[in-house]
Scaffold this motif. Structure first.
Motif, mmCIF file in Angstrom:
data_model
loop_
_atom_site.group_PDB
_atom_site.id
_atom_site.type_symbol
_atom_site.label_atom_id
_atom_site.label_comp_id
_atom_site.label_asym_id
_atom_site.label_seq_id
_atom_site.Cartn_x
_atom_site.Cartn_y
_atom_site.Cartn_z
ATOM 1 N N ASN A 59 -0.052 5.807 -5.049
ATOM 2 C CA ASN A 59 -0.753 5.622 -3.774
ATOM 3 C C ASN A 59 -1.718 4.437 -3.840
ATOM 4 N N LEU A 60 -1.193 3.314 -4.248
ATOM 5 C CA LEU A 60 -2.032 2.132 -4.419
ATOM 6 C C LEU A 60 -2.602 1.645 -3.096
ATOM 7 N N LYS A 61 -3.802 1.119 -3.181
ATOM 8 C CA LYS A 61 -4.529 0.630 -2.015
ATOM 9 C C LYS A 61 -4.868 -0.842 -2.208
ATOM 10 N N PRO B 67 0.843 -1.216 0.000
ATOM 11 C CA PRO B 67 0.000 0.000 0.000
ATOM 12 C C PRO B 67 0.868 1.253 0.000
ATOM 13 N N GLY B 68 0.454 2.213 -0.823
ATOM 14 C CA GLY B 68 1.199 3.458 -0.946
ATOM 15 C C GLY B 68 2.218 3.464 -2.071
ATOM 16 N N ASP B 69 2.521 2.295 -2.606
ATOM 17 C CA ASP B 69 3.486 2.197 -3.705
ATOM 18 C C ASP B 69 2.861 2.637 -5.021
ATOM 19 N N THR C 92 -1.496 -6.698 -7.509
ATOM 20 C CA THR C 92 -1.831 -7.087 -6.151
ATOM 21 C C THR C 92 -1.201 -6.091 -5.186
ATOM 22 N N VAL C 93 -2.038 -5.507 -4.342
ATOM 23 C CA VAL C 93 -1.570 -4.537 -3.362
ATOM 24 C C VAL C 93 -1.811 -5.132 -1.978
#
Length: 124
Positions: free
Chosen positions: A85-87, A14-16, A121-122
């Protein structure tokens, strides 16, 4: 042979950020509007982002507004999706497609061509 091939997916935290690419072959994307959709397990495919053939106009699904950016390079026959900002809820298979109907770019049915998808995939 007409093909759209997505790449760039993977496992991130997450956040990447990730940058997806969609490369076309067998046809030129410069006369097509391009879109990204995604499908999570057990859910329907949903619209993520779309861009008109000139690259001037874009649309985004509400869940990704402000975080994702769609772009295109007609000379390279390529469309990209920059995802920041991936969730965890962004986890899905991401598909790109080509359509001549910009007015319905958020709908699946007008698309002429689809890629095979790339998994994002996060997870922490």
């Amino acid at each position: 042979q007409v093909q759209l091939v997505e790449s760039g997916g993977g496992l991130v935290q997450p956040g990447d950020s990730l940058r997806l690419s969609c490369k076309a072959s067998g046809f030129s994307i410069k006369v097509y509007h391009m879109g990204w959709f995604r499908q999570a397990p057990g859910k329907e495919r949903e619209f993520v982002a779309g861009i008109d053939w000139t690259g001037t106009y874009t649309q985004y699904g509400d869940p990704v507004k402000g975080r994702f950016t769609i772009s295109r390079d007609n000379a390279q026959n390529l469309v990209a999706l920059q995802m920041n900002n991936l969730k965890p809820e962004d986890t899905a298979v991401y598909y790109c497609g080509a359509t001549i109907d910009y007015g319905n770019i958020r709908r699946e049915s007008p698309y002429n061509f689809w890629g095979q998808g790339t998994q994002v995939t996060v997870s922490s």
